[in-house]
Design an enzyme around this catalytic site. Structure first.
Site, mmCIF file in Angstrom:
data_model
loop_
_atom_site.group_PDB
_atom_site.id
_atom_site.type_symbol
_atom_site.label_atom_id
_atom_site.label_comp_id
_atom_site.label_asym_id
_atom_site.label_seq_id
_atom_site.Cartn_x
_atom_site.Cartn_y
_atom_site.Cartn_z
ATOM 1 N N LYS A 1 4.626 -0.195 -1.116
ATOM 2 C CA LYS A 1 5.738 -1.150 -1.247
ATOM 3 C C LYS A 1 7.041 -0.409 -0.939
ATOM 4 C CE LYS A 1 6.765 -4.850 -4.534
ATOM 5 N NZ LYS A 1 6.692 -5.195 -5.952
HETATM 6 C C1 E4P Z 1 7.767 -8.390 -6.469
HETATM 7 O O1 E4P Z 1 6.786 -7.840 -6.011
HETATM 8 C C2 E4P Z 1 8.431 -8.014 -7.705
HETATM 9 O O2 E4P Z 1 7.585 -7.159 -8.435
HETATM 10 C C3 E4P Z 1 8.714 -9.174 -8.617
HETATM 11 O O3 E4P Z 1 8.149 -10.374 -8.172
HETATM 12 C C4 E4P Z 1 10.110 -9.244 -9.109
HETATM 13 O O4 E4P Z 1 10.204 -10.316 -10.007
HETATM 14 P P1 E4P Z 1 11.369 -10.485 -11.081
HETATM 15 O O5 E4P Z 1 12.550 -11.077 -10.397
HETATM 16 O O6 E4P Z 1 10.773 -11.407 -12.102
HETATM 17 O O7 E4P Z 1 11.653 -9.103 -11.620
#
Ligand code: E4P
Length: 216
Positions: A87
């Site tokens: 990622k």
């Molecule tokens: C994406 O892969 C992130 O881990 C995640 O969806 C972020 O979400 P949040 O806005 O609830 O922190």
């Protein structure tokens, strides 16, 4: 549509997996910290534990922000397990690293995407997944689901193989709207997935069926 769970909590990952509808997992440094997972060794062990629970892709996020660091970290993560997806944040060196990983056959998830232009760059760099954060857009009075539709439309125009992974999902309606918009994947908290189950008419109907089944 694939369902990923957006957590580093092993119990929740097991629970979603046991439901039989789980296709993968996304994590990020904040989710790891929330579970108290700190330090290289613990983080690596945790990713392997997650890969041993699910059979799909598991996103592991780099914390370097320069090209060399992202590449070194990403290659280390990718070598941990065949299910690991690296990622990478949507920054200049991140885009360069996406292209590098694409050329090496390493799967990637481009994270922290908030615009169609960013999604176009991620696709051009060959990202396996692009993660638009719809809940965080909604939080600042911008339509997150509209961004999913826009990206799906652009990718369809050119046949980009990058999968649209709707992230930062807050509730079941987000999942349904992303499905309508054509997202390839939704990564969700466990509650958003299990809330899809709920309908009072199901409960009322089942109670009646069970009561009638008990009548002589
Ligand atoms: C994406 O892969 C992130 O881990 C995640 O969806 C972020 O979400 P949040 O806005 O609830 O922190």
């Amino acid at each position: 549509m694939k369902f990923f769970i957006d957590t580093a909590n092993l119990d929740q990952i097991r629970e979603a997996n046991e439901l039989g509808v789980l296709d993968g997992v996304t994590t990020n440094p904040s989710l790891m910290a929330k579970e108290g997972i700190r330090g290289d060794e613990n983080i690596i062990k945790h990713y392997i534990d997650i890969c041993n629970i699910v059979s799909g892709d598991v996103s592991a996020e780099v914390i370097s922000t320069d090209f060399k660091g992202i590449v070194e970290e990403g290659e280390r993560l990718a070598a941990l397990h065949p299910q690991i997806v690296v990622k990478v944040p949507m920054i200049r060196d991140g885009v360069k690293a996406l292209k590098y990983f694409t050329d090496k056959g390493i799967k990637t998830n481009c994270t922290l995407v908030f615009s169609a232009g960013q999604a176009l760059l991620a696709a051009k760099a060959g990202a396996t997944y692009v993660s638009p954060f719809i809940g965080r857009l909604d939080d600042v009075s911008t339509d997150g689901v509209a961004l999913i539709s826009q990206i799906v439309h652009i990718y369809d125009n050119y046949g980009f193989p990058t999968q649209v992974l709707a992230a930062s999902i807050r509730h079941p309606m987000h999942i349904i709207q992303c499905a309508e918009a054509g997202a390839d994947v939704a990564t969700c908290p466990l509650s958003a997935i299990t809330d899809l189950l709920k309908h009072p008419l199901t409960d009322i109907g089942l109670a009646k069926f069970l009561a009638d089944a008990g009548k002589k």
